[in-house]
Design a protein around this motif. Structure first.
Motif, mmCIF file in Angstrom:
data_model
loop_
_atom_site.group_PDB
_atom_site.id
_atom_site.type_symbol
_atom_site.label_atom_id
_atom_site.label_comp_id
_atom_site.label_asym_id
_atom_site.label_seq_id
_atom_site.Cartn_x
_atom_site.Cartn_y
_atom_site.Cartn_z
ATOM 1 N N ALA A 38 0.087 18.423 -7.769
ATOM 2 C CA ALA A 38 0.838 17.202 -7.327
ATOM 3 C C ALA A 38 1.878 17.802 -6.585
ATOM 4 C CB ALA A 38 1.316 16.410 -8.550
ATOM 5 N N PRO A 39 1.629 18.210 -5.240
ATOM 6 C CA PRO A 39 2.936 18.730 -4.491
ATOM 7 C C PRO A 39 4.311 17.928 -4.391
ATOM 8 C CG PRO A 39 0.862 18.761 -3.493
ATOM 9 C CD PRO A 39 0.688 18.125 -4.527
ATOM 10 N N GLY A 40 4.071 16.519 -4.883
ATOM 11 C CA GLY A 40 5.358 15.720 -4.780
ATOM 12 C C GLY A 40 6.073 15.762 -6.198
ATOM 13 N N ARG A 41 5.593 16.393 -7.213
ATOM 14 C CA ARG A 41 6.179 16.362 -8.465
ATOM 15 C C ARG A 41 7.336 17.325 -8.426
ATOM 16 N NH1 ARG A 41 2.649 18.697 -13.077
ATOM 17 N NH2 ARG A 41 1.376 17.050 -12.652
ATOM 18 N N ASP A 48 6.093 12.687 0.303
ATOM 19 C CA ASP A 48 6.416 13.675 1.586
ATOM 20 C C ASP A 48 7.140 12.766 2.512
ATOM 21 O OD1 ASP A 48 4.267 12.276 2.206
ATOM 22 O OD2 ASP A 48 3.165 13.836 3.392
ATOM 23 N N SER A 49 7.212 11.536 2.557
ATOM 24 C CA SER A 49 7.814 10.855 3.599
ATOM 25 C C SER A 49 8.335 9.748 3.024
ATOM 26 C CB SER A 49 6.669 10.218 4.688
ATOM 27 O OG SER A 49 5.911 9.284 3.847
ATOM 28 N N VAL A 50 8.979 9.741 2.026
ATOM 29 C CA VAL A 50 9.984 8.693 1.483
ATOM 30 C C VAL A 50 11.076 9.470 1.115
ATOM 31 C CG1 VAL A 50 9.472 9.008 -1.034
ATOM 32 C CG2 VAL A 50 10.232 6.992 -0.519
ATOM 33 N N SER A 51 12.435 8.580 1.451
ATOM 34 C CA SER A 51 13.717 9.120 1.355
ATOM 35 C C SER A 51 14.235 9.129 -0.134
ATOM 36 C CB SER A 51 14.658 8.296 1.969
ATOM 37 O OG SER A 51 14.725 6.817 1.372
ATOM 38 N N ASP A 52 15.261 10.157 -0.326
ATOM 39 C CA ASP A 52 15.760 10.282 -1.622
ATOM 40 C C ASP A 52 16.445 8.992 -2.088
ATOM 41 O OD1 ASP A 52 15.264 12.827 -1.477
ATOM 42 O OD2 ASP A 52 17.148 13.712 -0.971
ATOM 43 N N LYS A 53 17.069 8.303 -1.156
ATOM 44 C CA LYS A 53 17.414 6.976 -1.408
ATOM 45 C C LYS A 53 16.459 5.977 -2.262
ATOM 46 C CE LYS A 53 19.634 2.611 0.612
ATOM 47 N NZ LYS A 53 20.047 2.250 1.855
ATOM 48 N N ALA A 54 15.420 5.956 -1.566
ATOM 49 C CA ALA A 54 14.369 5.205 -2.262
ATOM 50 C C ALA A 54 14.029 5.573 -3.543
ATOM 51 C CB ALA A 54 13.198 5.159 -1.342
ATOM 52 N N LEU A 55 13.732 7.133 -3.565
ATOM 53 C CA LEU A 55 13.474 7.622 -5.049
ATOM 54 C C LEU A 55 14.413 7.595 -5.991
ATOM 55 C CD1 LEU A 55 11.747 10.902 -3.671
ATOM 56 C CD2 LEU A 55 10.540 9.043 -4.614
ATOM 57 N N THR A 56 15.734 7.424 -5.758
ATOM 58 C CA THR A 56 16.790 7.209 -6.791
ATOM 59 C C THR A 56 17.140 5.672 -6.864
ATOM 60 O OG1 THR A 56 18.390 7.694 -5.120
ATOM 61 C CG2 THR A 56 17.770 9.591 -6.481
ATOM 62 N N GLY A 87 15.948 3.318 -8.598
ATOM 63 C CA GLY A 87 15.586 2.703 -9.756
ATOM 64 C C GLY A 87 14.054 2.282 -9.975
ATOM 65 N N ALA A 88 13.628 2.431 -8.754
ATOM 66 C CA ALA A 88 12.228 2.024 -8.745
ATOM 67 C C ALA A 88 11.010 2.948 -9.719
ATOM 68 C CB ALA A 88 11.389 1.924 -7.354
ATOM 69 N N GLU A 89 10.161 2.460 -10.353
ATOM 70 C CA GLU A 89 9.154 3.318 -10.926
ATOM 71 C C GLU A 89 8.402 4.312 -10.022
ATOM 72 O OE1 GLU A 89 6.226 2.997 -14.906
ATOM 73 O OE2 GLU A 89 6.617 1.369 -13.740
ATOM 74 N N ILE A 90 8.282 5.580 -10.419
ATOM 75 C CA ILE A 90 7.657 6.425 -9.511
ATOM 76 C C ILE A 90 6.252 6.984 -9.792
ATOM 77 C CG2 ILE A 90 8.010 8.672 -8.373
ATOM 78 C CD1 ILE A 90 10.206 6.660 -7.390
ATOM 79 N N ILE A 91 5.271 6.673 -9.322
ATOM 80 C CA ILE A 91 3.882 7.270 -9.442
ATOM 81 C C ILE A 91 3.554 8.141 -8.721
ATOM 82 C CG2 ILE A 91 1.622 6.460 -9.821
ATOM 83 C CD1 ILE A 91 3.617 4.971 -11.582
ATOM 84 N N VAL A 92 3.556 9.539 -9.017
ATOM 85 C CA VAL A 92 3.073 10.618 -8.166
ATOM 86 C C VAL A 92 1.605 10.720 -8.103
ATOM 87 C CG1 VAL A 92 3.473 12.810 -7.724
ATOM 88 C CG2 VAL A 92 5.297 11.813 -8.677
ATOM 89 N N HIS A 93 1.027 10.640 -6.738
ATOM 90 C CA HIS A 93 -0.197 10.895 -6.562
ATOM 91 C C HIS A 93 -0.731 12.444 -6.512
ATOM 92 C CE1 HIS A 93 -3.707 10.210 -3.373
ATOM 93 N NE2 HIS A 93 -4.307 10.625 -4.547
ATOM 94 N N ALA A 94 -1.742 12.445 -7.472
ATOM 95 C CA ALA A 94 -1.912 14.046 -7.395
ATOM 96 C C ALA A 94 -3.415 14.316 -7.021
ATOM 97 C CB ALA A 94 -1.695 14.364 -8.953
ATOM 98 N N TYR A 95 -3.755 15.353 -6.959
ATOM 99 C CA TYR A 95 -5.234 15.792 -6.707
ATOM 100 C C TYR A 95 -5.892 15.498 -7.796
ATOM 101 C CZ TYR A 95 -3.547 17.774 -2.014
ATOM 102 O OH TYR A 95 -2.836 17.795 -0.713
ATOM 103 N N ARG A 96 -7.351 15.551 -7.809
ATOM 104 C CA ARG A 96 -8.099 15.350 -8.946
ATOM 105 C C ARG A 96 -7.848 16.398 -10.075
ATOM 106 N NH1 ARG A 96 -9.232 12.017 -12.197
ATOM 107 N NH2 ARG A 96 -10.997 10.775 -12.348
ATOM 108 N N ASP A 97 -7.712 17.920 -9.472
ATOM 109 C CA ASP A 97 -7.428 18.815 -10.622
ATOM 110 C C ASP A 97 -6.264 18.840 -11.161
ATOM 111 O OD1 ASP A 97 -5.940 19.860 -8.367
ATOM 112 O OD2 ASP A 97 -7.050 21.375 -7.622
ATOM 113 N N GLY A 98 -5.311 18.154 -10.579
ATOM 114 C CA GLY A 98 -3.900 17.869 -11.423
ATOM 115 C C GLY A 98 -2.840 18.274 -10.606
#
Length: 397
Positions: free
Chosen positions: A263-266, A240-248, A250-261
């Motif tokens: 994941a708003p960031g997905r 929710d607070s990372v830029s598109d530049k960082a997301l693209t 080439g870094a590996e992306i780990i989306v933190h999700a709630y325990r029920d699965g």
């Protein structure tokens, strides 16, 4: 753009000092302070709805240099002694809070006119709140400290609930997903957008240059890594607070999700077409980063900007902050907290002092040589050599 008009705005910014001035400027509006600071410009009026303004948010606002901060909520609710209002007051930025939800109806770009604690749009009175001064902030802090015992009991209860839910993950690594990044035997640097994270990251340059650790950015911490010119290896968070530049990047992306699965960031990473892994777990994203690095065999985990005191946990504003406490216990001696490393040692010698010391040393050497026959001969050779150079340049013209 903004411009002043002849309307008084009175605020005690420093003790026993009464300032009278004018305040009229363009508004920038967002319910989330961290989103607002991405587009807030010097001279704007920041309009937020932020109960218990935390230190990180206040420091981000100060960096943007707004004319004033208008808060729909109470900047200190009394739940705990938060540091944000004091930081704004020290920076000389007027803070008017408890303006009510109607202040959020202001449109982005509206010109607001402030007189005392009243906010106008043209001739229309929008809201009236409370001007925060050094005295009112101190009184609120004192009242909030009285309620800390309640928060401590709630934190202890939350810790026990978290142990029951997540003990298999914390102590046995059950549920940790497979990742491409090879952590085995490597140093890992986890960067969180916390207190003094920029200064601490800059202070760690020699360590990063020598050990070349795996660089993990937790949400906005990813942009801090890129801004310092380092290579970003992994991003962990709800995105929710990372830029598109960082997301693209080439870094590996780990989306933190709630325990029920859930994941708003997905959706965001899917829209960007970025490959990612979802990690459902209770707690915070910084815990996810540390647990992942530990489970995958990291030799050492260095944390920058993370949270480790009760005030910081409450500042974070999440009931799940007990997970951070337990994560640190589980990782144990493998974790080194580098928060505040930039404050650990500061040279007492200024650059000017070093310059004058070098000049004085050169003068002393020249004086010593001038007192010897060898020195006279050396100066004669230098004088002859310099004269030859001057003569050569003269022949060119």
């Amino acid at each position: 753009m903004w411009h002043d008009k002849s309307v008084a705005f009175r605020l005690v910014r420093k003790k026993d000092v009464q300032e009278t001035g004018e305040l009229e400027a363009q508004a920038r509006v967002d319910r989330r302070t961290k989103n607002l600071t991405k587009r807030l410009q010097p001279g704007n009026i920041a309009v937020i709805n932020h109960s218990d303004i935390d230190r990180v948010s206040a420091e981000a606002l100060v960096e943007c240099k707004p004319r004033a901060v208008l808060n729909a909520a109470k900047s200190t609710s009394g739940r705990y002694p938060n540091l944000g209002p004091g930081i704004l007051e020290t920076a000389g930025i007027p803070l008017i809070d408890d303006l009510g939800p109607e202040i959020m109806d202001i449109r982005e770009g509206d010109i607001l006119h402030i007189e005392d604690a009243r906010v106008y749009r043209g001739d229309e009175l929008i809201a009236e709140g409370t001007v925060q001064t050094e005295e009112t902030i101190a009184a609120s802090q004192e009242a909030a400290r009285a309620g800390m015992s309640v928060q401590l009991k709630a934190f202890a209860t939350n810790t026990m609930e978290y142990v029951e839910r997540e003990q298999d993950l914390i102590f046995d690594g059950v549920g940790v997903p497979d990742v491409k990044t090879n952590f085995e035997g490597r140093h890992v640097l986890v960067v969180v957008r916390g207190y003094r994270y920029k200064e601490d990251l800059a202070a760690l340059r020699p360590y990063i240059r020598e050990y070349k650790p795996i660089m993990i950015g937790v949400d906005g911490g990813a942009d801090a890594i890129l801004e310092e010119g380092f290579q970003l290896d992994m991003i962990v968070g709800d995105m929710d607070s990372v830029s598109d530049k960082a997301l693209t990047s080439g870094a590996e992306i780990i989306v933190h999700a709630y325990r029920d699965g859930r994941a708003p960031g997905r959706k965001r990473v899917q829209d960007l077409g970025v490959e990612h892994v979802v990690f459902p777990v209770t707690g915070t994203s910084e815990d996810v980063a540390m647990l992942l690095a530990d489970d995958k065999g990291a030799q050492l985990i260095v944390a920058v900007g993370t949270h480790n005191t009760l005030i910081e946990f409450l500042d974070k504003g999440r009931s799940g902050m007990a997970s951070t406490f337990l994560t640190r216990l589980a990782i144990g001696g493998k974790l080194i907290d580098a928060k505040g490393v930039s404050q650990l040692y500061r040279s007492r010698i200024s650059n000017w002092q070093i310059f004058f010391l070098v000049v004085a040393g050169c003068v002393a050497i020249v004086a010593a040589l001038a007192a010897t026959a060898t020195g006279h001969a050396l100066f004669g050779l230098i004088s002859t050599w310099f004269g030859d150079i001057v003569h050569w340049f003269a022949t060119l013209f």
